[in-house]
Enzyme design. Structure first.
Site, PDB file in Angstrom:
ATOM      1  N   ARG A 147       0.786  -0.788  -0.052  1.00 42.24           N
ATOM      2  CA  ARG A 147      -0.013   0.244   0.269  1.00 42.24           C
ATOM      3  C   ARG A 147       0.317   1.342   0.088  1.00 42.24           C
ATOM      4  O   ARG A 147       0.577   2.226  -0.682  1.00 42.24           O
ATOM      5  CB  ARG A 147      -0.535   0.167   1.353  1.00 42.24           C
ATOM      6  CG  ARG A 147      -2.098  -0.750   1.078  1.00 42.24           C
ATOM      7  CD  ARG A 147      -2.787  -1.461   2.396  1.00 42.24           C
ATOM      8  NE  ARG A 147      -1.528  -2.077   1.966  1.00 42.24           N
ATOM      9  CZ  ARG A 147      -1.346  -3.891   2.567  1.00 42.24           C
ATOM     10  NH1 ARG A 147      -2.739  -4.063   1.602  1.00 42.24           N
ATOM     11  NH2 ARG A 147      -0.775  -4.576   2.914  1.00 42.24           N
ATOM     12  N   THR A 148       1.614   1.556   0.688  1.00 35.09           N
ATOM     13  CA  THR A 148       2.770   2.319   1.408  1.00 35.09           C
ATOM     14  C   THR A 148       3.125   3.085  -0.452  1.00 35.09           C
ATOM     15  O   THR A 148       3.142   4.034  -0.810  1.00 35.09           O
ATOM     16  CB  THR A 148       3.207   2.773   2.577  1.00 35.09           C
ATOM     17  OG1 THR A 148       2.635   2.104   3.441  1.00 35.09           O
ATOM     18  CG2 THR A 148       3.304   4.456   2.563  1.00 35.09           C
ATOM     19  N   LYS A 207      25.471  -4.061  -2.360  1.00 35.82           N
ATOM     20  CA  LYS A 207      26.877  -4.655  -2.452  1.00 35.82           C
ATOM     21  C   LYS A 207      27.460  -4.019  -0.770  1.00 35.82           C
ATOM     22  O   LYS A 207      28.956  -3.943  -1.125  1.00 35.82           O
ATOM     23  CB  LYS A 207      27.861  -3.940  -3.250  1.00 35.82           C
ATOM     24  CG  LYS A 207      27.097  -4.554  -4.602  1.00 35.82           C
ATOM     25  CD  LYS A 207      27.719  -3.378  -6.064  1.00 35.82           C
ATOM     26  CE  LYS A 207      27.083  -3.326  -7.243  1.00 35.82           C
ATOM     27  NZ  LYS A 207      28.037  -2.088  -8.058  1.00 35.82           N
ATOM     28  N   ARG A 235      11.605   3.414   3.069  1.00 43.54           N
ATOM     29  CA  ARG A 235      10.632   2.534   4.782  1.00 43.54           C
ATOM     30  C   ARG A 235      12.355   1.695   5.095  1.00 43.54           C
ATOM     31  O   ARG A 235      13.190   1.436   3.726  1.00 43.54           O
ATOM     32  CB  ARG A 235       9.458   1.369   3.965  1.00 43.54           C
ATOM     33  CG  ARG A 235       9.317   0.155   5.211  1.00 43.54           C
ATOM     34  CD  ARG A 235       8.679  -0.590   4.734  1.00 43.54           C
ATOM     35  NE  ARG A 235       7.006  -0.074   5.079  1.00 43.54           N
ATOM     36  CZ  ARG A 235       5.799  -0.135   5.084  1.00 43.54           C
ATOM     37  NH1 ARG A 235       5.576  -1.526   4.304  1.00 43.54           N
ATOM     38  NH2 ARG A 235       4.426   1.001   5.249  1.00 43.54           N
ATOM     39  N   HIS A 252       4.790   6.013  11.577  1.00 43.89           N
ATOM     40  CA  HIS A 252       4.550   5.534   9.896  1.00 43.89           C
ATOM     41  C   HIS A 252       3.581   6.863   9.718  1.00 43.89           C
ATOM     42  O   HIS A 252       2.211   6.703   9.559  1.00 43.89           O
ATOM     43  CB  HIS A 252       3.916   4.637  10.121  1.00 43.89           C
ATOM     44  CG  HIS A 252       3.237   3.888   8.872  1.00 43.89           C
ATOM     45  ND1 HIS A 252       3.119   4.751   7.535  1.00 43.89           N
ATOM     46  CD2 HIS A 252       3.081   2.821   8.116  1.00 43.89           C
ATOM     47  CE1 HIS A 252       3.549   4.315   6.331  1.00 43.89           C
ATOM     48  NE2 HIS A 252       3.294   2.302   6.710  1.00 43.89           N
TER      49      HIS A 252
END
Ligand code: CP
Length: 310
Positions: free
Chosen positions: A58-59, A86, A107, A135
């Protein structure tokens, strides 16, 4: 007036925004919702970068959709096929992205990652979730959903159910609710998933009173909003502790027969805590909640990129 607070700002926590700022956001989202076929391309020629170091449906996709609808282009850092593999550091990765884009939505599993990113980035950082901490855009769309479906946020009775300890959605929702005047707020969780002291202290300082309960039943029929949260297996330091509390709560059609016209919210994804037979009930508001993520995130991007209140 309210939009000046948004322009160029990092969105790290809903705590950084006043009630007036939130109302500006909601009115802007209302305006975008009213004109689905003629959304102004206020982000034309801008580039939004997404950088998700944890899974998201969703986000990530609603921010991308919001940016595209406003005319922006979207670039995506996929950590599993980038130089993160890496060993490139978060700060170097953000330095690169800020030189390619006008805003970064990110995120990360570590608390404080978005704050760190904001310290090395010249372009605004939007926190799409950092560990168990914040959030903000989720809390904004939660409040917006309540405002649309119940007509107001003030004066309502709320139950926040499930993982109130590790769920950043629960903490951020309470931080947002603390800007309003709810009639009552019940925190329903097993003993081991009670809200962390830092969150309790923050909301107490803001004047939000809460009551802790073990079960939802005593307040079912008395609350207007039931905010379910998944028990977050991935956040438990000890998997045995998760085994003890998993499946503690389950909202079903039969349980909701005693819930009156309470709306059920859930940030999603759901696992077992929310039965599929609830979906057809008028109480089920979580799909609408997810859908409203697009206009709220459009409003957020528009305001942060200096678009002004609508
Ligand atoms: N509500 C939420 O954050 O969902 P995603 O994890 O799918 O982004």
């Amino acid at each position: 007036m309210g939009s000046i607070a948004w322009s160029g700002k990092d969105v790290l926590s809903i705590l950084d925004f006043s009630r007036e700022d939130l109302e500006t956001l909601f009115e802007t989202a209302d305006d975008f919702l009213k004109r689905p076929g003629s959304v102004p391309k206020t982000l034309a020629d801008r580039i939004v970068a997404t950088a998700f170091f944890e899974p998201s449906t969703r986000t990530r996709l609603s921010f991308s959709t919001a940016a595209l609808k406003l005319g922006a282009k979207v670039i995506d850092l996929s950590p599993d096929v980038s130089s993160v593999l890496k060993g490139e550091s978060l700060s170097d990765t953000i330095r690169m992205l800020q030189s390619y884009s006008d805003l970064i939505v990110m995120r990360h599993p570590s608390e404080g990652a978005a704050l760190l990113a904001s310290e090395v980035s010249d372009v605004p950082i939007v926190n799409g979730g950092d560990g168990s901490q914040h959030h903000p855009s989720q809390a904004m769309l939660d409040l917006y959903t309540i405002r649309r479906l119940k007509g107001r946020v003030d004066g309502l009775r709320y139950a926040v159910v499930g993982d109130t300890r590790y769920a950043r959605t629960a903490a951020s929702f309470l931080y947002g609710l603390a800007k309003y005047k709810p009639a009552s707020v019940y925190l329903v969780s097993p003993e081991g998933l009670r809200m962390r002291d830092e969150v309790k202290n923050s909301i107490r300082k803001l004047g939000l009173r809460t009551e802790e309960l073990d079960t939802l039943e005593p307040v079912l029929g008395k609350v207007d909003v039931i905010y379910m949260n998944r028990i977050q297996k991935e956040r438990f330091p000890d998997p045995n502790e998760y085994e003890k509390v998993k499946g503690s709560y389950r909202i079903t059609k039969s349980l909701l027969s005693g819930a009156g016209d309470a709306i059920v919210l859930h940030p999603l994804p759901r696992i077992n805590e929310l039965a599929y037979d609830v979906d057809d009930l008028p109480n089920a508001a979580y799909m609408e909640q997810a859908r409203l993520g697009v206009p709220v995130r459009m409003a957020l991007l528009h305001l942060v990129m200096g678009g002004g209140a609508r």
